[in-house]
Design a protein around this motif. Structure first.
Motif, PDB file in Angstrom:
ATOM      1  N   LEU A  33      44.432  45.339  38.457  1.00  0.00           N
ATOM      2  CA  LEU A  33      44.090  44.635  39.693  1.00  0.00           C
ATOM      3  C   LEU A  33      44.026  43.135  39.439  1.00  0.00           C
ATOM      4  CD1 LEU A  33      43.000  44.477  42.638  1.00  0.00           C
ATOM      5  CD2 LEU A  33      40.724  44.797  41.657  1.00  0.00           C
ATOM      6  N   HIS A  34      43.395  42.761  38.336  1.00  0.00           N
ATOM      7  CA  HIS A  34      43.278  41.341  37.995  1.00  0.00           C
ATOM      8  C   HIS A  34      44.651  40.724  37.730  1.00  0.00           C
ATOM      9  CE1 HIS A  34      41.215  37.756  36.694  1.00  0.00           C
ATOM     10  NE2 HIS A  34      41.938  37.748  35.586  1.00  0.00           N
ATOM     11  N   ILE A  35      45.516  41.433  37.013  1.00  0.00           N
ATOM     12  CA  ILE A  35      46.858  40.908  36.725  1.00  0.00           C
ATOM     13  C   ILE A  35      47.697  40.791  37.996  1.00  0.00           C
ATOM     14  CG2 ILE A  35      49.036  41.496  35.563  1.00  0.00           C
ATOM     15  CD1 ILE A  35      47.299  42.550  33.248  1.00  0.00           C
ATOM     16  N   VAL A  36      47.586  41.773  38.882  1.00  0.00           N
ATOM     17  CA  VAL A  36      48.324  41.694  40.152  1.00  0.00           C
ATOM     18  C   VAL A  36      47.846  40.501  40.965  1.00  0.00           C
ATOM     19  CG1 VAL A  36      48.634  42.865  42.376  1.00  0.00           C
ATOM     20  CG2 VAL A  36      48.957  44.127  40.251  1.00  0.00           C
ATOM     21  N   LEU A  37      46.551  40.289  41.002  1.00  0.00           N
ATOM     22  CA  LEU A  37      46.032  39.130  41.741  1.00  0.00           C
ATOM     23  C   LEU A  37      46.437  37.819  41.071  1.00  0.00           C
ATOM     24  CD1 LEU A  37      42.484  40.426  42.703  1.00  0.00           C
ATOM     25  CD2 LEU A  37      44.435  40.105  44.215  1.00  0.00           C
ATOM     26  N   LEU A  38      46.512  37.798  39.745  1.00  0.00           N
ATOM     27  CA  LEU A  38      46.960  36.593  39.039  1.00  0.00           C
ATOM     28  C   LEU A  38      48.426  36.269  39.326  1.00  0.00           C
ATOM     29  CD1 LEU A  38      45.356  36.767  35.482  1.00  0.00           C
ATOM     30  CD2 LEU A  38      45.066  34.955  37.165  1.00  0.00           C
ATOM     31  N   SER A  39      49.204  37.278  39.670  1.00  0.00           N
ATOM     32  CA  SER A  39      50.626  37.046  39.922  1.00  0.00           C
ATOM     33  C   SER A  39      50.889  36.420  41.290  1.00  0.00           C
ATOM     34  CB  SER A  39      51.405  38.356  39.788  1.00  0.00           C
ATOM     35  OG  SER A  39      51.053  39.233  40.840  1.00  0.00           O
ATOM     36  N   ILE A  40      49.885  36.352  42.141  1.00  0.00           N
ATOM     37  CA  ILE A  40      50.040  35.682  43.436  1.00  0.00           C
ATOM     38  C   ILE A  40      49.999  34.185  43.177  1.00  0.00           C
ATOM     39  CG2 ILE A  40      49.078  35.377  45.739  1.00  0.00           C
ATOM     40  CD1 ILE A  40      47.930  38.217  45.464  1.00  0.00           C
ATOM     41  N   PRO A  41      51.078  33.454  43.528  1.00  0.00           N
ATOM     42  CA  PRO A  41      51.223  32.073  43.055  1.00  0.00           C
ATOM     43  C   PRO A  41      50.193  31.071  43.568  1.00  0.00           C
ATOM     44  CG  PRO A  41      53.120  32.757  44.372  1.00  0.00           C
ATOM     45  CD  PRO A  41      52.219  33.913  44.275  1.00  0.00           C
ATOM     46  N   PHE A  43      46.982  31.502  44.252  1.00  0.00           N
ATOM     47  CA  PHE A  43      45.593  31.780  43.885  1.00  0.00           C
ATOM     48  C   PHE A  43      45.287  31.156  42.532  1.00  0.00           C
ATOM     49  CE2 PHE A  43      45.068  36.026  46.368  1.00  0.00           C
ATOM     50  CZ  PHE A  43      44.891  35.305  47.527  1.00  0.00           C
ATOM     51  N   GLY A  44      44.189  30.424  42.460  1.00  0.00           N
ATOM     52  CA  GLY A  44      43.728  29.891  41.186  1.00  0.00           C
ATOM     53  C   GLY A  44      42.956  30.953  40.421  1.00  0.00           C
ATOM     54  N   VAL A  45      42.611  30.635  39.185  1.00  0.00           N
ATOM     55  CA  VAL A  45      41.910  31.591  38.329  1.00  0.00           C
ATOM     56  C   VAL A  45      40.536  31.944  38.904  1.00  0.00           C
ATOM     57  CG1 VAL A  45      40.953  31.956  36.024  1.00  0.00           C
ATOM     58  CG2 VAL A  45      43.154  30.840  36.286  1.00  0.00           C
ATOM     59  N   ALA A  46      39.836  30.954  39.424  1.00  0.00           N
ATOM     60  CA  ALA A  46      38.505  31.208  39.989  1.00  0.00           C
ATOM     61  C   ALA A  46      38.590  32.135  41.196  1.00  0.00           C
ATOM     62  CB  ALA A  46      37.844  29.892  40.381  1.00  0.00           C
ATOM     63  N   VAL A  48      40.983  34.299  41.803  1.00  0.00           N
ATOM     64  CA  VAL A  48      41.403  35.623  41.330  1.00  0.00           C
ATOM     65  C   VAL A  48      40.220  36.397  40.757  1.00  0.00           C
ATOM     66  CG1 VAL A  48      42.805  36.808  39.604  1.00  0.00           C
ATOM     67  CG2 VAL A  48      43.808  35.011  40.995  1.00  0.00           C
ATOM     68  N   TRP A  49      39.379  35.742  39.951  1.00  0.00           N
ATOM     69  CA  TRP A  49      38.207  36.439  39.408  1.00  0.00           C
ATOM     70  C   TRP A  49      37.256  36.853  40.524  1.00  0.00           C
ATOM     71  CZ3 TRP A  49      37.463  39.091  35.346  1.00  0.00           C
ATOM     72  CH2 TRP A  49      38.089  38.770  34.149  1.00  0.00           C
ATOM     73  N   THR A  50      37.085  35.980  41.505  1.00  0.00           N
ATOM     74  CA  THR A  50      36.209  36.318  42.627  1.00  0.00           C
ATOM     75  C   THR A  50      36.765  37.501  43.404  1.00  0.00           C
ATOM     76  OG1 THR A  50      35.506  34.019  42.776  1.00  0.00           O
ATOM     77  CG2 THR A  50      35.106  35.412  44.693  1.00  0.00           C
ATOM     78  N   LEU A  51      38.061  37.485  43.678  1.00  0.00           N
ATOM     79  CA  LEU A  51      38.670  38.611  44.389  1.00  0.00           C
ATOM     80  C   LEU A  51      38.611  39.897  43.573  1.00  0.00           C
ATOM     81  CD1 LEU A  51      41.780  36.955  46.059  1.00  0.00           C
ATOM     82  CD2 LEU A  51      39.772  37.893  47.184  1.00  0.00           C
ATOM     83  N   THR A  52      38.794  39.790  42.267  1.00  0.00           N
ATOM     84  CA  THR A  52      38.694  40.979  41.414  1.00  0.00           C
ATOM     85  C   THR A  52      37.296  41.580  41.517  1.00  0.00           C
ATOM     86  OG1 THR A  52      40.307  40.069  39.869  1.00  0.00           O
ATOM     87  CG2 THR A  52      38.917  41.844  39.055  1.00  0.00           C
ATOM     88  N   ASN A  53      36.273  40.737  41.442  1.00  0.00           N
ATOM     89  CA  ASN A  53      34.896  41.229  41.562  1.00  0.00           C
ATOM     90  C   ASN A  53      34.624  41.823  42.927  1.00  0.00           C
ATOM     91  OD1 ASN A  53      33.302  40.951  39.184  1.00  0.00           O
ATOM     92  ND2 ASN A  53      33.620  38.760  39.332  1.00  0.00           N
ATOM     93  N   VAL A  54      35.052  41.142  43.988  1.00  0.00           N
ATOM     94  CA  VAL A  54      34.771  41.608  45.349  1.00  0.00           C
ATOM     95  C   VAL A  54      35.493  42.922  45.624  1.00  0.00           C
ATOM     96  CG1 VAL A  54      35.143  41.076  47.786  1.00  0.00           C
ATOM     97  CG2 VAL A  54      34.214  39.341  46.270  1.00  0.00           C
ATOM     98  N   ILE A  55      36.774  43.000  45.271  1.00  0.00           N
ATOM     99  CA  ILE A  55      37.534  44.227  45.518  1.00  0.00           C
ATOM    100  C   ILE A  55      36.977  45.379  44.683  1.00  0.00           C
ATOM    101  CG2 ILE A  55      39.802  45.307  45.228  1.00  0.00           C
ATOM    102  CD1 ILE A  55      41.008  42.545  45.972  1.00  0.00           C
ATOM    103  N   HIS A  56      36.672  45.107  43.419  1.00  0.00           N
ATOM    104  CA  HIS A  56      36.105  46.145  42.554  1.00  0.00           C
ATOM    105  C   HIS A  56      34.768  46.644  43.099  1.00  0.00           C
ATOM    106  CE1 HIS A  56      33.327  47.339  39.307  1.00  0.00           C
ATOM    107  NE2 HIS A  56      34.345  48.104  38.958  1.00  0.00           N
ATOM    108  N   ASN A  57      33.874  45.734  43.428  1.00  0.00           N
ATOM    109  CA  ASN A  57      32.551  46.143  43.891  1.00  0.00           C
ATOM    110  C   ASN A  57      32.609  46.851  45.240  1.00  0.00           C
ATOM    111  OD1 ASN A  57      31.359  45.152  41.590  1.00  0.00           O
ATOM    112  ND2 ASN A  57      30.899  43.180  42.485  1.00  0.00           N
ATOM    113  N   SER A 116      34.998  31.995  33.117  1.00  0.00           N
ATOM    114  CA  SER A 116      36.254  31.292  33.386  1.00  0.00           C
ATOM    115  C   SER A 116      36.180  30.371  34.599  1.00  0.00           C
ATOM    116  CB  SER A 116      37.381  32.294  33.584  1.00  0.00           C
ATOM    117  OG  SER A 116      37.142  33.051  34.740  1.00  0.00           O
ATOM    118  N   THR A 117      35.139  30.477  35.401  1.00  0.00           N
ATOM    119  CA  THR A 117      35.097  29.680  36.632  1.00  0.00           C
ATOM    120  C   THR A 117      34.006  28.625  36.665  1.00  0.00           C
ATOM    121  OG1 THR A 117      33.676  31.329  37.695  1.00  0.00           O
ATOM    122  CG2 THR A 117      36.047  31.555  38.000  1.00  0.00           C
ATOM    123  N   ILE A 118      33.031  28.713  35.790  1.00  0.00           N
ATOM    124  CA  ILE A 118      31.910  27.786  35.867  1.00  0.00           C
ATOM    125  C   ILE A 118      32.264  26.456  35.185  1.00  0.00           C
ATOM    126  CG2 ILE A 118      30.719  28.412  33.760  1.00  0.00           C
ATOM    127  CD1 ILE A 118      28.169  28.549  35.496  1.00  0.00           C
TER     128      ILE A 118
END
Length: 149
Positions: A33-41, A43-46, A48-57, A116-118
């Motif tokens: 999920l994180h890699i797929v979100l990273l492949s969206i051009p 989206f920044g790293v911060a 992507v990590w936020t979306l990974t957390n939100v989608i996962h949770n 990675s975001t702070i």
């Protein structure tokens, strides 16, 4: 009557999270999920990590705590129909390895997000507050009986 059913469990939902390779599959799923979100051009790293957390949770909340019943036909006369997957997990026994894993995994995901975001200034400020306490630098106001008259 369960004709052609290969499992011997009354409710297979109770043991599915202890089956072989499910934890690795879960971790690989979150990683994918994180890699797929990273492949969206755009989206920044911060983001992507936020979306990974939100989608996962959100996904784990829906799967573990909102959906009730089982996807299997069970001979338990409807007992599992009213229970969530979390309540069915390991027959409701607390502190099993599966429950610990699914409790700790989001806790591990959040620090990786923060790492990675702070910003470094914020990290120093958080460290300072952790060591000295957040209320230490606030002015202290002392009220006396004269103030209330």
């Amino acid at each position: 009557m369960n004709v052609g059913v290969a499992h011997s469990e009354v409710n297979p939902n109770t043991r599915v999270m202890n089956s072989r390779g499910i934890w690795l599959t879960y971790a690989l799923g979150v990683g994918m999920l994180h890699i797929v979100l990273l492949s969206i051009p755009f989206f920044g790293v911060a983001v992507v990590w936020t979306l990974t957390n939100v989608i996962h949770n959100f996904g784990m909340y829906v799967f573990m705590h909102a959906v009730k019943g089982t996807p299997f036909e069970t001979p338990d006369q409807g007992k599992a129909r009213l229970l969530t997957h979390w309540e069915q997990l390991d027959y409701g026994v607390q502190f099993t390895s599966s429950r610990k894993f699914f409790t700790i995994s989001p806790i591990i995901l959040v620090p990786s997000h923060l790492e990675s975001t702070i910003k470094p200034e914020t990290a120093r400020l958080m460290t300072k507050f952790a060591h000295e306490g957040p209320l230490r630098h606030l002015p202290v106001q002392v009220n006396t009986a004269r103030d209330f008259l």
